[in-house]
Design an enzyme around this catalytic site. Structure first.
Site, PDB file in Angstrom:
ATOM      1  NE  ARG A  95     -68.561  61.242  84.153  1.00 19.57           N
ATOM      2  CZ  ARG A  95     -67.972  60.706  82.866  1.00 19.57           C
ATOM      3  NH1 ARG A  95     -68.438  59.991  82.266  1.00 19.57           N
ATOM      4  NH2 ARG A  95     -66.587  60.960  82.712  1.00 19.57           N
TER       5      ARG A  95
ATOM      6  CB  THR B 253     -67.903  52.599  88.139  1.00 15.77           C
ATOM      7  OG1 THR B 253     -67.864  53.844  88.957  1.00 15.77           O
ATOM      8  CG2 THR B 253     -67.182  51.949  89.261  1.00 15.77           C
TER       9      THR B 253
ATOM     10  CG  ASP C 281     -64.292  67.977  85.369  1.00 13.66           C
ATOM     11  OD1 ASP C 281     -64.466  66.976  85.561  1.00 13.66           O
ATOM     12  OD2 ASP C 281     -65.346  69.263  85.393  1.00 13.66           O
TER      13      ASP C 281
ATOM     14  CG  ASP D 155     -62.379  70.421  87.561  1.00 15.58           C
ATOM     15  OD1 ASP D 155     -62.673  70.575  88.935  1.00 15.58           O
ATOM     16  OD2 ASP D 155     -61.811  69.658  87.121  1.00 15.58           O
TER      17      ASP D 155
HETATM   18  C1  PRP Z   1     -70.201  66.295  84.987  1.00 18.57           C
HETATM   19  C2  PRP Z   1     -71.178  66.449  84.503  1.00 18.57           C
HETATM   20  C3  PRP Z   1     -72.463  65.507  84.007  1.00 18.57           C
HETATM   21  C4  PRP Z   1     -71.668  64.127  84.482  1.00 18.57           C
HETATM   22  C5  PRP Z   1     -71.555  63.989  82.894  1.00 18.57           C
HETATM   23  O1  PRP Z   1     -70.459  65.767  86.954  1.00 18.57           O
HETATM   24  O2  PRP Z   1     -71.513  67.528  85.293  1.00 18.57           O
HETATM   25  O3  PRP Z   1     -72.982  65.419  85.932  1.00 18.57           O
HETATM   26  O4  PRP Z   1     -70.582  64.131  84.582  1.00 18.57           O
HETATM   27  O5  PRP Z   1     -71.273  62.454  83.061  1.00 18.57           O
HETATM   28  P1  PRP Z   1     -72.389  60.943  82.924  1.00 18.57           P
HETATM   29  O6  PRP Z   1     -73.302  61.633  81.275  1.00 18.57           O
HETATM   30  O7  PRP Z   1     -71.548  59.685  82.706  1.00 18.57           O
HETATM   31  O8  PRP Z   1     -73.253  60.627  83.856  1.00 18.57           O
HETATM   32  P2  PRP Z   1     -69.125  65.212  87.660  1.00 18.57           P
HETATM   33  O9  PRP Z   1     -69.511  63.721  88.040  1.00 18.57           O
HETATM   34  O10 PRP Z   1     -68.154  66.100  86.823  1.00 18.57           O
HETATM   35  O11 PRP Z   1     -69.869  65.941  89.084  1.00 18.57           O
HETATM   36  P3  PRP Z   1     -68.935  67.592  88.971  1.00 18.57           P
HETATM   37  O12 PRP Z   1     -70.664  68.561  88.273  1.00 18.57           O
HETATM   38  O13 PRP Z   1     -69.551  67.379  90.662  1.00 18.57           O
HETATM   39  O14 PRP Z   1     -67.740  67.899  88.685  1.00 18.57           O
HETATM   40  N1  URA Z   2     -68.663  65.310  82.737  1.00 14.95           N
HETATM   41  C1  URA Z   2     -67.595  66.384  82.511  1.00 14.95           C
HETATM   42  O1  URA Z   2     -68.049  67.886  82.904  1.00 14.95           O
HETATM   43  N2  URA Z   2     -67.504  66.436  80.936  1.00 14.95           N
HETATM   44  C2  URA Z   2     -66.602  65.329  80.169  1.00 14.95           C
HETATM   45  O2  URA Z   2     -66.412  65.977  78.523  1.00 14.95           O
HETATM   46  C3  URA Z   2     -68.055  64.082  80.216  1.00 14.95           C
HETATM   47  C4  URA Z   2     -68.050  64.400  81.910  1.00 14.95           C
END
Ligand code: PRP
Ligand code: URA
Length: 209
Positions: free
Chosen positions: A104, A108, A200, A203
């Site tokens: 994400r 945005t 997160d 993380d």
């Molecule tokens: C997180 C999570 C989803 C997304 C959810 O990933 O694992 O994929 O956010 O958010 P949304 O419903 O608003 O799209 P992130 O973008 O943090 O990437 P990562 O898993 O690589 O840390």
């Molecule tokens: N992605 C995450 O990992 N946590 C949240 O709460 C939202 C998006």
């Protein structure tokens, strides 16, 4: 909501509480994600078809069942979806695994694609899309669209925690996709994080913060 199944189970409630805890470390976090995913995997496949077979117990021959119908495939959304793969494979060890990479954009909140590798016969399989967090729903909707673009007609979405905003978006854009969540949380905060949530997921799974 017909398309939403929320697991309501005391064991899930217990495990989710530890998962949310800011003091829960990476090792325990990974284990809990896997354990909750096992339960989601059972729930999300309750309607798989079976055919009758015979089985010989040490005492008699009796009737049994074997899974029939379409084969299963799973698609974790990288990164955090990776934490759910082993949980599904525990239940369906022969499932094929595709990967969709997206993150994400912090400003945005829109998903940015960076990787996609899917099994050749994805369109012929029942596909389970895995992501611990359904926040705005942008990532899940894009991942589902990718599967549909290559002809996949049977898609289920499995999340550990979902926000109502994400559920609404998936329902609107993909009304044919059933969503299985272990917990429906309250809302998103102004940064797009789920409240109360768990922070997160990527993380916490990989210890990157
Ligand atoms: C997180 C999570 C989803 C997304 C959810 O990933 O694992 O994929 O956010 O958010 P949304 O419903 O608003 O799209 P992130 O973008 O943090 O990437 P990562 O898993 O690589 O840390
Ligand atoms: N992605 C995450 O990992 N946590 C949240 O709460 C939202 C998006």
């Amino acid at each position: 909501m017909d398309n939403l199944v929320v697991l309501d189970h005391p064991v899930i409630k217990h495990k989710l509480t530890i998962l949310r805890d800011v003091n829960t470390g990476t090792n325990e976090f990974r284990k809990l994600i896997r354990e909750i995913t096992v339960m989601l995997a059972y729930e999300a496949t309750k309607d798989l078809t079976v055919e009758k077979t015979k089985v010989k117990t040490p005492l008699v021959e009796t009737e049994g069942y074997k899974l029939s119908g379409k084969k299963l495939g799973i698609v974790p959304i990288l990164r955090a979806g990776l934490g759910m793969v082993d949980g599904v494979l525990e239940v369906f060890p022969a499932a094929r695994v595709g990967h969709i990479g997206m993150y994400r954009d912090e400003k945005t909140l829109k998903p940015v694609d960076y990787y996609c590798k899917l099994p050749k016969d994805t369109s012929e399989r029942d596909m389970l899309v895995l992501d611990p967090m359904l926040a705005t729903g942008g990532s899940a909707c894009d991942a589902i669209s990718k599967l549909k673009e290559i002809g996949c007609g049977s898609i289920r979405l499995l999340n550990i925690i979902a926000a109502p905003e994400g559920i609404e978006k998936v329902n609107k854009e993909h009304p044919d996709v059933k969503i299985y969540v272990s917990q429906l949380d309250e809302k998103l905060n102004e940064d797009g994080y789920i409240l109360p949530g768990l922070g997160d997921a990527g993380d916490r799974l990989f210890g990157t913060k």
